[in-house]
Every structure is written in structure tokens, then in C-alpha cells.
Design a protein around this motif. Structure first.
Motif, PDB file in Angstrom:
ATOM      1  N   THR A   1     -15.504  -5.114   2.213  1.00  0.00           N
ATOM      2  CA  THR A   1     -14.822  -5.652   3.388  1.00  0.00           C
ATOM      3  C   THR A   1     -15.826  -6.195   4.403  1.00  0.00           C
ATOM      4  O   THR A   1     -15.628  -7.261   5.003  1.00  0.00           O
TER       5      THR A   1
ATOM      6  N   LEU B   1      -0.578  -7.033  -3.397  1.00  0.00           N
ATOM      7  CA  LEU B   1      -1.865  -6.574  -2.864  1.00  0.00           C
ATOM      8  C   LEU B   1      -2.909  -7.682  -2.953  1.00  0.00           C
ATOM      9  O   LEU B   1      -3.699  -7.882  -2.025  1.00  0.00           O
TER      10      LEU B   1
ATOM     11  N   GLN C   1      -2.411 -10.175  -0.306  1.00  0.00           N
ATOM     12  CA  GLN C   1      -2.789  -9.655   1.009  1.00  0.00           C
ATOM     13  C   GLN C   1      -4.297  -9.452   1.143  1.00  0.00           C
ATOM     14  O   GLN C   1      -4.765  -8.973   2.169  1.00  0.00           O
TER      15      GLN C   1
ATOM     16  N   GLN D   1      -7.448  -2.236  -4.061  1.00  0.00           N
ATOM     17  CA  GLN D   1      -6.222  -1.515  -4.367  1.00  0.00           C
ATOM     18  C   GLN D   1      -5.431  -2.211  -5.467  1.00  0.00           C
ATOM     19  O   GLN D   1      -4.795  -1.554  -6.310  1.00  0.00           O
TER      20      GLN D   1
ATOM     21  N   VAL E   1       0.834  -1.199   0.000  1.00  0.00           N
ATOM     22  CA  VAL E   1       0.000   0.000   0.000  1.00  0.00           C
ATOM     23  C   VAL E   1       0.872   1.254   0.000  1.00  0.00           C
ATOM     24  O   VAL E   1       0.638   2.204  -0.762  1.00  0.00           O
TER      25      VAL E   1
ATOM     26  N   ARG F   1      -6.105  -7.379  -0.599  1.00  0.00           N
ATOM     27  CA  ARG F   1      -6.477  -5.979  -0.873  1.00  0.00           C
ATOM     28  C   ARG F   1      -6.902  -5.870  -2.340  1.00  0.00           C
ATOM     29  O   ARG F   1      -6.220  -5.254  -3.172  1.00  0.00           O
ATOM     30  N   THR F   2      -8.044  -6.465  -2.655  1.00  0.00           N
ATOM     31  CA  THR F   2      -8.473  -6.585  -4.038  1.00  0.00           C
ATOM     32  C   THR F   2      -8.710  -5.233  -4.691  1.00  0.00           C
ATOM     33  O   THR F   2      -8.319  -5.008  -5.842  1.00  0.00           O
TER      34      THR F   2
ATOM     35  N   GLN G   1     -15.442  -0.269  -1.374  1.00  0.00           N
ATOM     36  CA  GLN G   1     -14.477  -1.177  -0.748  1.00  0.00           C
ATOM     37  C   GLN G   1     -14.832  -1.440   0.712  1.00  0.00           C
ATOM     38  O   GLN G   1     -14.627  -2.545   1.224  1.00  0.00           O
TER      39      GLN G   1
END
Length: 512
Positions: free
Chosen positions: A481, A118, A121, A126, A91, A123-124, A477
Motif C-alpha cells: 500500500t 475486491l 476496489q 484480499q 471485505v 484490494r489486491t 500488504q
């Protein structure tokens, strides 16, 4: 003498590091930094050596300090990105891509490596932003298209519903933005024109679900722009879909909001400013206790609009659907006074009338006031740059925000804005552009001040599109989440049903 000693330590440290004696070299550079703690090149070299030694967090600390001392160094930025990636801090690495692109050092390899990290991790959102940027900068990467399709297929399905006509909805500029990132469907009242900016119709899907109910069942996130009866119905149906409602003040002219089961609305988005809440509180006094409120600013894509450095002239433009809220009759009255002072001024409307009755009245007043050669009516224009090329003022007399986007588009083209002081207008435009009565309208038109560059600069600084898109993307987002978190806690049973929503009756009983 002390400075020279420090430099000797620094040079010795570089020599040792070049010879592969990294720890000894680092010790010498640290001695130099004890004397000159803010030397950006020494901090950069210390960070690079620490990175080679595998001390990633210490390397990041040195490189951050180096960048703070010399922010325009491409070498420092490059090394910091590499250190961030080595430490799994994708990030932070991605946050430096703007700087890297400006410096000409952004590479496809770094971007795709960051996107992969990403994704690993979780963080789809991003990751897909980075991949889309990579494809934009290097479009020859054919492999990215199927990769993006796979990522989108694993994200929540988003359905947008537009209540009523209008060109300034939160979806107007972000249609492509959302479609690139999510599986997306759009629905607007079939009696209205296809949703989207003038000249940029909303994209169609080959497998569009049938009606509102079908689209609700299909979606994981249902976004109701403008609220209205659809939002009321969806909030009371229950089901799997997370509901978002986006509103402007003008969307609250009817009293539908009091019938919404707000406990079943995940987020209420206020378009433009928090002034929406002021009106909503009259219908739903406890709104803050029943759902989350966020503000999404207006945003203008300046790439769509060309600034023309025009001289002051006498042609006025009013853009948008001619509705009761747009209040065109008041603008006719203002033009009657202006025509009395200076008969050379002209006003052109671009847009269709909401109803035959309103059209009949406005055209009647134009004829009655002998303004037929002064005021003209034209259909909406897809190419605003061309249509506005011979105009000098962008004007609006509405009682709400329905013409805000048109006003900002005109300002981006260099037209001077003259805006009726509707509730909340002072939060969107400087006071020098607002008028209350027809006499003030004339004063502003006749004023000598005319600065096209200043009008565009106001839009550029106050309403950047990136800020709007970032806020909308953040909302989606956040809901994504929450959906993943609920699934992880096992809130869906074997049949795939989500948590049970409260019915309107239960809500009323619970809040009585």
C-alpha cells in the motif's frame, strides 16, 4: 395477547411480501419487531425485504442484528453476505466465509464475485486470498491459474534473504504462502543447506537473479530474515527496495545491528515475542525512533504433525542444528545425571554439527562420561512424524530461540517438552516446562505427569499457523500500500527511481 398480535403482524407481513407488496409487508414486520425486537427470523426477513427494496444499509443493519441473535443460522449468514456484496462491502462479506464453509453454504460463485469486487476496489491482497481459497475448494477451476499469475505480476516483487542456518525462521512455514501471493525469490548463503523446513526445501525459480546485489535491484520488497551483514549492506546501499528485517534474540549474538542504517528499514519484525527488543536496545537504544517494530508470533502447521496417544516412556529427542547456541554440551551433562538415576533413558540428537571443534568436544564428553550407549547422533530427518514415533520427550538446552520450532513440532506430536530457561523462554512456554539446572531437568523427566493431548492443545491454542500467516501477509500488504501511495503521489521520476534514501553519513549527521 400482545405477542399474538405481533405474530399476526409478522404472518401478514410475510404474505404481503410474497405477493410482491414489499413495502406493506415490511411495515407489518416492523410492527411485529416493535413488540419482539430480537426475533432473529423476523429481523432476517425484514433485512431480506429491505434488500429487495434497494435499502442496502438498512438491510445490513437488520441482518447483523439477526445474526447477533442467532449466529448459527445459515439463512441469515447467506443473506448478510449478499447484502454486504450489494453494498460494495466485499471485505465484510469475505470475513464470513469461514462461517459459510462450516455451514456448508459457501459457493464458488459467491467467492469469485467477492474476489472480483475486491480487485475493482484495489484490494489486491484480499482478492488473491479469496481466489486461492476458491481454487483450493474447487480445484477444477483452471481459469484461476492464469488469473492469479496476472494478479501476482502486478504486485511488488519480494526477495527473501536468510542469514545463517536455522529451521525456525519466519520464512520456514510461509514459503508457499508468500509464493502464492507475490513474485518471490529466495536467497541463502550457498554454503548453507537450501532454506526451508526439513523435508520442504525452498522453491527454486527458473529465472533467479544472480547474487545479493542483483536480487536487491530486482525486488520491490527485500526481507532479511536473521539480519546480519546483508541487512547492514542493503540498508546502506539505498535504492528502490523497501527493507524488512526479521529477528529472534539469537540473531543478535553479534553486534552487526549497530551498523544498520535503520532509517532505511521499513519494518523490524520480532519473531516470537517483543523480547527481541530487549536485546536490541543494548546495541541500538533509539531503535523505536528509527523504524517501526512489529511482532510476528511463532506458528505451527498442525496438519504436518500427527498426534500419537503414547504412553509415558524413556526416549528423549533433541532436534536441530548442533551449534554453540543450541548448547548440546549442557544436555550431555543433564543426561549424565539422569543416567545415574535411571540407566534406561536414552537421548537421540537429530541434526548436524555446526563445526568440527564443537562435534569433537561433544563426542569426547559422551565417551568420557560413558554415555556412548545412551546418547546417539543422527542426521536431520525429513519425516519427523516417523522419527518421533518412538520418542516421549522433546528437549532443548539452547541459550536462545533456535530450537523453538522443533520443540513446538514435538509438542504437536504429543511429546512432553523440557526446555532450558533461556532469556525469553517464559514468554513462549509455561513455567512447568522450563528448567535451570541439570537436577531440575531430571525432576521433570521423572515426573509422573504425562499428557500428550495437553501438549498438542497448547500448540494449537497458542501458536496457530493462521495467526502467523495473517500477520506476515499484513506486513507485506502494508508495504504494498505504501509503495502504491508513493507512486500515486508521483514520488518516482521519469527514470523510475524511488525516493532517495539517506546515506549512513547523512543519518549520523542528522541524529548527532
Amino acid at each position: 395477547m400482545t405477542t399474538q398480535t405481533g405474530l399476526n403482524h409478522y404472518q401478514r407481513g410475510l404474505e404481503l411480501a410474497s405477493a410482491g407488496r414489499h413495502q406493506e409487508g415490511l411495515n407489518c414486520i416492523r410492527e411485529h419487531l416493535r413488540i419482539m425486537p430480537n426475533d432473529p427470523q423476523a429481523l432476517n426477513d425484514a433485512g431480506a425485504i429491505l434488500h429487495c427494496l434497494g435499502h442496502t444499509e438498512d438491510a445490513i443493519g437488520c441482518l447483523v442484528k439477526a445474526r447477533r441473535a442467532k449466529s448459527d443460522s445459515a439463512e441469515i449468514v447467506w443473506n448478510l453476505v449478499e447484502a454486504y456484496l450489494a453494498g460494495g462491502r466485499a471485505v465484510e462479506a469475505a470475513s464470513l466465509f469461514d462461517n459459510m464453509e462450516q455451514m456448508g453454504i459457501l459457493s464458488v460463485e459467491v467467492m469469485n464475485r467477492t474476489a472480483t469486487m475486491l480487485l475493482d476496489q484495489g484490494r489486491t491482497g484480499q482478492a488473491i486470498d479469496v481466489l486461492l481459497r476458491s481454487r483450493r475448494l474447487w480445484p477444477e477451476q483452471e481459469v484461476l491459474t492464469p488469473m492469479l499469475e496476472v494478479i501476482r505480476s502486478k504486485r511488488p516483487k519480494v526477495a527473501f534473504f536468510r542469514a545463517g542456518a536455522g529451521e525456525d525462521g519466519v520464512l520456514a512455514e510461509i514459503c508457499e504462502f508468500v509464493q502464492e501471493r507475490f513474485q518471490t525469490e529466495y536467497y541463502q548463503d550457498p554454503a548453507l543447506a537450501p532454506y526451508g523446513r526439513e523435508g520442504h526445501p525452498a522453491a527454486e525459480s527458473e529465472s533467479r537473479p544472480g547474487g545479493v546485489a542483483d536480487l536487491l535491484r530486482w525486488s520491490d520488497i527485500a526481507w532479511f530474515d536473521g539480519g546480519g551483514p546483508w541487512a547492514v549492506e542493503a540498508s546502506r546501499l539505498g535504492g528502490n527496495s523497501r527493507i524488512i528485517v526479521s529477528l529472534r534474540r539469537s540473531d543478535l549474538c553479534d553486534r552487526w545491528a549497530k551498523d544498520v542504517c535503520w532509517e532505511n528499514v521499513s519494518i523490524l519484525v520480532q519473531i516470537g515475542s517483543s523480547a527481541v527488543e530487549e536485546v536490541l536496545l543494548e546495541q541500538v537504544p533509539d531503535i523505536r525512533n528509527r523504524t517501526r517494530l512489529v511482532v510476528v508470533p511463532n506458528g505451527v502447521n498442525l496438519r504436518r504433525y500427527l498426534l500419537r496417544r503414547r504412553e509415558r516412556g524413556k526416549n528423549l529427542a533433541c532436534i536441530g542444528c548442533l551449534t554453540m547456541q543450541a548448547n548440546p554440551a549442557f544436555l550431555v551433562q543433564c543426561m549424565q545425571k539422569l543416567h545415574y538415576i535411571d540407566p534406561a533413558y536414552r537421548l537421540s540428537f537429530a541434526g548436524s554439527f555446526e563445526s568440527p571443534i564443537l562435534e569433537q568436544y561433544v563426542r569426547h564428553m559422551v565417551r568420557t562420561l560413558n554415555l556412548s550407549s545412551v546418547i546417539t547422533f543422527e542426521p536431520s530427518h525429513g519425516d519427523l512424524n516417523s522419527w518421533l514415533s518412538d520418542k516421549h520427550f522433546i528437549v532443548a538446552s539452547g541459550i536462545g530461540e533456535s530450537q523453538v520450532e522443533a520443540l513446538l513440532a514435538g509438542m504437536a506430536c504429543g511429546l512432553k517438552p523440557i526446555v532450558h530457561n533461556f532469556p525469553g523462554a517464559d514468554k513462549l512456554f509455561p513455567s512447568q516446562y522450563l528448567f535451570n539446572i541439570a537436577e531440575q531437568f531430571c525432576e521433570q523427566v521423572l515426573a509422573r505427569e504425562y499428557e500428550p493431548e495437553q501438549y498438542r492443545r497448547f500448540v494449537e491454542e497458542r501458536y496457530p499457523l493462521d495467526q502467523q500467516l495473517a500477520r506476515v501477509g499484513g506486513i507485506l500488504q502494508q508495504i504494498e500500500t505504501e509503495i502504491a501511495s508513493c507512486q500515486g503521489r508521483g514520488t518516482r521520476d521519469g527514470s523510475g527511481e524511488a525516493r532517495v534514501r539517506r546515506s549512513p553519513r547523512e543519518v549520523r549527521r542528522g541524529t548527532a
